[in-house]
Design a protein around this motif. Sequence first.
Motif, PDB file in Angstrom:
ATOM      1  N   UNK A 125      11.772  54.736 -25.769  1.00 46.03           N
ATOM      2  CA  UNK A 125      12.741  54.466 -26.802  1.00 46.03           C
ATOM      3  C   UNK A 125      12.403  55.366 -27.992  1.00 46.03           C
ATOM      4  N   UNK A 126      13.417  56.028 -28.509  1.00 43.89           N
ATOM      5  CA  UNK A 126      13.186  56.931 -29.644  1.00 43.89           C
ATOM      6  C   UNK A 126      12.999  56.123 -30.935  1.00 43.89           C
ATOM      7  N   UNK A 127      12.378  56.736 -31.944  1.00 44.16           N
ATOM      8  CA  UNK A 127      12.272  56.055 -33.243  1.00 44.16           C
ATOM      9  C   UNK A 127      13.649  55.687 -33.813  1.00 44.16           C
ATOM     10  N   UNK A 128      14.625  56.536 -33.603  1.00 44.43           N
ATOM     11  CA  UNK A 128      15.994  56.252 -34.062  1.00 44.43           C
ATOM     12  C   UNK A 128      16.529  54.973 -33.410  1.00 44.43           C
ATOM     13  N   UNK A 129      16.323  54.828 -32.106  1.00 44.80           N
ATOM     14  CA  UNK A 129      16.794  53.632 -31.397  1.00 44.80           C
ATOM     15  C   UNK A 129      16.092  52.382 -31.926  1.00 44.80           C
ATOM     16  N   UNK A 130      14.793  52.467 -32.156  1.00 43.42           N
ATOM     17  CA  UNK A 130      14.050  51.309 -32.693  1.00 43.42           C
ATOM     18  C   UNK A 130      14.555  50.928 -34.086  1.00 43.42           C
ATOM     19  N   UNK A 131      14.861  51.926 -34.900  1.00 44.21           N
ATOM     20  CA  UNK A 131      15.404  51.662 -36.236  1.00 44.21           C
ATOM     21  C   UNK A 131      16.748  50.945 -36.138  1.00 44.21           C
ATOM     22  N   UNK A 132      17.611  51.405 -35.230  1.00 49.92           N
ATOM     23  CA  UNK A 132      18.918  50.770 -35.051  1.00 49.92           C
ATOM     24  C   UNK A 132      18.772  49.342 -34.521  1.00 49.92           C
ATOM     25  N   UNK A 133      17.798  49.112 -33.650  1.00 47.89           N
ATOM     26  CA  UNK A 133      17.552  47.756 -33.150  1.00 47.89           C
ATOM     27  C   UNK A 133      17.223  46.818 -34.306  1.00 47.89           C
ATOM     28  N   UNK A 134      16.349  47.256 -35.208  1.00 47.03           N
ATOM     29  CA  UNK A 134      15.978  46.429 -36.360  1.00 47.03           C
ATOM     30  C   UNK A 134      17.182  46.167 -37.257  1.00 47.03           C
ATOM     31  N   UNK A 135      17.948  47.203 -37.558  1.00 43.67           N
ATOM     32  CA  UNK A 135      19.117  47.060 -38.428  1.00 43.67           C
ATOM     33  C   UNK A 135      20.142  46.100 -37.845  1.00 43.67           C
ATOM     34  N   UNK A 136      20.270  46.105 -36.533  1.00 45.27           N
ATOM     35  CA  UNK A 136      21.317  45.323 -35.868  1.00 45.27           C
ATOM     36  C   UNK A 136      20.798  44.029 -35.250  1.00 45.27           C
ATOM     37  N   UNK A 137      19.530  43.725 -35.517  1.00 46.52           N
ATOM     38  CA  UNK A 137      18.895  42.495 -35.007  1.00 46.52           C
ATOM     39  C   UNK A 137      19.040  42.382 -33.489  1.00 46.52           C
ATOM     40  N   UNK A 138      18.629  43.445 -32.816  1.00 49.32           N
ATOM     41  CA  UNK A 138      18.676  43.491 -31.350  1.00 49.32           C
ATOM     42  C   UNK A 138      17.240  43.561 -30.844  1.00 49.32           C
ATOM     43  N   UNK A 139      16.854  42.583 -30.047  1.00 49.17           N
ATOM     44  CA  UNK A 139      15.478  42.507 -29.545  1.00 49.17           C
ATOM     45  C   UNK A 139      15.264  43.438 -28.361  1.00 49.17           C
ATOM     46  N   UNK A 140      14.000  43.700 -28.082  1.00 52.44           N
ATOM     47  CA  UNK A 140      13.661  44.517 -26.922  1.00 52.44           C
ATOM     48  C   UNK A 140      14.085  43.825 -25.626  1.00 52.44           C
ATOM     49  N   UNK A 141      13.962  42.497 -25.576  1.00 53.89           N
ATOM     50  CA  UNK A 141      14.372  41.778 -24.367  1.00 53.89           C
ATOM     51  C   UNK A 141      15.887  41.892 -24.151  1.00 53.89           C
ATOM     52  N   UNK A 142      16.657  41.907 -25.236  1.00 54.49           N
ATOM     53  CA  UNK A 142      18.104  42.093 -25.103  1.00 54.49           C
ATOM     54  C   UNK A 142      18.417  43.505 -24.601  1.00 54.49           C
ATOM     55  N   UNK A 143      17.696  44.503 -25.097  1.00 54.54           N
ATOM     56  CA  UNK A 143      17.877  45.879 -24.612  1.00 54.54           C
ATOM     57  C   UNK A 143      17.568  45.960 -23.124  1.00 54.54           C
ATOM     58  N   UNK A 144      16.492  45.332 -22.690  1.00 53.90           N
ATOM     59  CA  UNK A 144      16.144  45.351 -21.269  1.00 53.90           C
ATOM     60  C   UNK A 144      17.223  44.687 -20.427  1.00 53.90           C
ATOM     61  N   UNK A 145      17.761  43.550 -20.900  1.00 49.71           N
ATOM     62  CA  UNK A 145      18.852  42.896 -20.178  1.00 49.71           C
ATOM     63  C   UNK A 145      20.073  43.805 -20.126  1.00 49.71           C
ATOM     64  N   UNK A 146      20.392  44.439 -21.230  1.00 54.47           N
ATOM     65  CA  UNK A 146      21.531  45.356 -21.294  1.00 54.47           C
ATOM     66  C   UNK A 146      21.371  46.485 -20.281  1.00 54.47           C
ATOM     67  N   UNK A 147      20.190  47.076 -20.223  1.00 55.27           N
ATOM     68  CA  UNK A 147      19.932  48.174 -19.280  1.00 55.27           C
ATOM     69  C   UNK A 147      20.014  47.693 -17.838  1.00 55.27           C
ATOM     70  N   UNK A 148      19.469  46.507 -17.567  1.00 56.82           N
ATOM     71  CA  UNK A 148      19.436  45.994 -16.194  1.00 56.82           C
ATOM     72  C   UNK A 148      20.774  45.460 -15.705  1.00 56.82           C
ATOM     73  N   UNK A 149      21.596  44.891 -16.605  1.00 54.08           N
ATOM     74  CA  UNK A 149      22.804  44.201 -16.144  1.00 54.08           C
ATOM     75  C   UNK A 149      24.095  44.755 -16.729  1.00 54.08           C
ATOM     76  N   UNK A 150      24.003  45.735 -17.628  1.00 49.53           N
ATOM     77  CA  UNK A 150      25.204  46.271 -18.267  1.00 49.53           C
ATOM     78  C   UNK A 150      25.981  47.222 -17.373  1.00 49.53           C
ATOM     79  N   UNK A 151      27.166  47.545 -17.828  1.00 53.10           N
ATOM     80  CA  UNK A 151      28.033  48.505 -17.129  1.00 53.10           C
ATOM     81  C   UNK A 151      27.643  49.920 -17.546  1.00 53.10           C
ATOM     82  N   UNK A 152      27.669  50.832 -16.598  1.00 50.92           N
ATOM     83  CA  UNK A 152      27.247  52.213 -16.843  1.00 50.92           C
ATOM     84  C   UNK A 152      28.448  53.141 -16.829  1.00 50.92           C
ATOM     85  N   UNK A 153      28.489  54.033 -17.819  1.00 48.41           N
ATOM     86  CA  UNK A 153      29.515  55.071 -17.870  1.00 48.41           C
ATOM     87  C   UNK A 153      28.800  56.399 -18.102  1.00 48.41           C
TER      88      UNK A 153
END
Length: 73
Positions: A1-29
């Motif tokens: 994860x880039x520093x930019x992505x980590x900064x955006x996670x903090x700003x948007x209150x998105x946890x690492x576990x939510x990111x992992x769920x998104x990657x594992x179960x989200x739709x890919x384009x």
Amino acid sequence: MTPHARERMLQRRISESLILDLIETGEIRKKDEVRLWIFKSYNDRNDNLLCVAVVVEAYLVVKTVMHHFELEQ
């Protein structure tokens, strides 16, 4: 994860576990051969769709984290 992505996670209150769920179960384009968007709606959030922009190299690199995402036509 880039520093930019980590900064955006903090700003948007998105946890690492939510990111992992998104990657594992989200739709890919695919944007091209190495860049993708992975996105998913979460009912308990009011800023849908959540999306990660990633690059596929020897491993998956999360470049940024977005909310209120809209797919391009």
